[in-house]
Enzyme design. Structure first.
Site, mmCIF file in Angstrom:
data_model
loop_
_atom_site.group_PDB
_atom_site.id
_atom_site.type_symbol
_atom_site.label_atom_id
_atom_site.label_comp_id
_atom_site.label_asym_id
_atom_site.label_seq_id
_atom_site.Cartn_x
_atom_site.Cartn_y
_atom_site.Cartn_z
ATOM 1 C CG HIS A 192 25.694 17.922 -35.984
ATOM 2 N ND1 HIS A 192 26.642 17.535 -35.073
ATOM 3 C CD2 HIS A 192 25.584 16.902 -36.883
ATOM 4 C CE1 HIS A 192 27.076 16.319 -35.387
ATOM 5 N NE2 HIS A 192 26.455 15.919 -36.491
ATOM 6 C CD GLU A 211 25.526 20.107 -32.819
ATOM 7 O OE1 GLU A 211 26.722 20.429 -32.983
ATOM 8 O OE2 GLU A 211 25.146 18.926 -32.719
ATOM 9 C CG HIS A 256 29.955 19.538 -32.809
ATOM 10 N ND1 HIS A 256 29.143 18.790 -33.621
ATOM 11 C CD2 HIS A 256 31.145 19.656 -33.469
ATOM 12 C CE1 HIS A 256 29.797 18.462 -34.722
ATOM 13 N NE2 HIS A 256 31.026 18.977 -34.661
ATOM 14 C CD GLU A 263 29.719 17.708 -28.503
ATOM 15 O OE1 GLU A 263 28.736 18.464 -28.337
ATOM 16 O OE2 GLU A 263 29.857 16.967 -29.502
#
Ligand SMILES: O=C(O)CCC(=O)N[C@@H](CCC(=O)O)C(=O)O
Ligand SMILES: [Zn+2]
Length: 335
Positions: free
Chosen positions: A59, A62, A151, A215
């Site tokens: 992404h 990010e 991410h 994450e």
């Protein structure tokens, strides 16, 4: 520093390096494989047998994980990090990184495990290319395969740093890998219970790697990531690359485990999510609450004890996941 150490700069400026292979003074070989893709090979005779795939920028907005990979690559290129593992660095969606956006046409992380074949456009092509980079990298027999896909999340989170562990029928989640994640600063792990279409699911399900989506905090633009503390993860990655990782504790003390109760799929434009716009990941939900509604009187009501929500997002395309309902897991099924 060797030019190939500046992979991020090459990627941001969309430049192909003139020299595709460079060797550091310590004999570490850097090989540019294509846009946003660089392989690092330790000197002959110093290889510890680990193949480590580190991806970020799947992404494009990010940026903290992209900055982390850049620091690691600089360390390798200037000789401060002494690799004994083979490492593949991948910046997932270069066009989206250049624009600072999650994606351009479609979310690459919904195009793996066969999905890119059903789609078109450059993100589908890029997903196929990323699969191929990973397939070639993980093709050497009898080596340890590990993939961290890094991410950051769209929203704030009650648990800042956590991992998602993919699922494959007949394969057990590894307690040792969870302990390693805890040592790398992860506070929680979500154990998936069905096959998925993300990058880490592809390397886990098809290439036999241990693979995780990590994450690491909230997504912010380049240079604004002071609040994302990646010290523990960075230290552990350097240890993995240099083969200096301390003995991994088997205890998972302090690591919170969750499993997926249900994925909330958005089926139509009528989909409505009944959660506050600023709700944080891991917020607890009350039994009986109406979570979402969709066409044909579809209603998502919380039935599970101890349920929490992660990644609520009513803006996803129809057919995609608009949130995950999770519940605490006892860890009894770990290998
Ligand atoms: O914050 C969000 O809503 C999404 C953050 C993100 O990009 N998460 C990954 C998780 C991938 C996985 O399920 O392993 C994603 O949604 O692609
Ligand atoms: Zn992401």
């Amino acid at each position: 520093m060797l030019a190939l150490g500046k992979l991020l700069e090459l990627t941001l400026t969309d430049h192909e390096p003139a020299e595709k292979t460079q060797v550091t003074t310590r004999g570490v070989r850097l090989r540019w494989l294509g846009e946003g893709a660089l392989e690092v090979r330790p000197p002959e005779g110093e290889d510890c047998g680990l193949d480590l795939l580190l991806s970020a920028g799947i992404h494009g907005n990010e940026t903290a994980p992209i900055e982390l990979l850049e620091r690691l690559l600089h360390g390798v290129a200037n000789g401060k990090i002494k690799p004994r593992a083979r490492v593949l660095f991948l910046f997932g969606n270069p066009a989206a990184i250049r624009k600072g956006e999650r994606f351009i046409e479609q979310d690459i992380n919904r195009l793996f495990n066969g999905r890119h074949e059903l789609s078109s456009g450059f993100e589908a092509l890029r997903a196929a290319e990323l699969e191929q980079f990973a397939r070639v990298f993980f093709s050497k027999p009898e080596r340890t395969r590990l993939h961290y896909d890094l991410h950051t999340a769209i929203r704030g989170s009650k648990i800042e740093q956590f991992a998602l562990y993919p699922y494959k029928e007949g394969r057990q989640h590894s307690r040792r890998e969870l302990a390693r994640l805890a040592a790398a600063g992860m506070e929680a792990v979500l154990l998936q219970s069905k096959s998925s279409i993300t990058f880490s699911a592809f390397t886990y399900e098809q290439l036999d790697a241990e693979a995780f989506t990590l994450e690491l905090g909230k997504a912010r633009p380049f240079g604004q990531n002071e609040e994302v503390n990646l010290d523990k993860l960075e230290a552990r990655l350097i240890q993995l690359i240099e083969d200096t990782e301390p003995q991994i504790e088997q205890s998972l003390d302090g690591l919170k485990l969750f499993s997926v109760a249900r994925e909330i799929i958005k089926h139509s434009d009528s989909f409505r999510l009944h959660l506050p716009a600023d709700i944080e990941n891991f917020s607890e939900l009350k039994k009986g609450d109406l979570l979402a509604e969709d066409l044909a009187e579809t209603r998502w009501v919380v039935e599970e004890e101890g349920a929490r929500i992660i990644f609520p997002n009513p803006k996803v395309k129809n057919g995609l996941r608009a949130g995950i309902l999770i519940v605490p897991d006892s860890g009894q099924r770990l290998a």
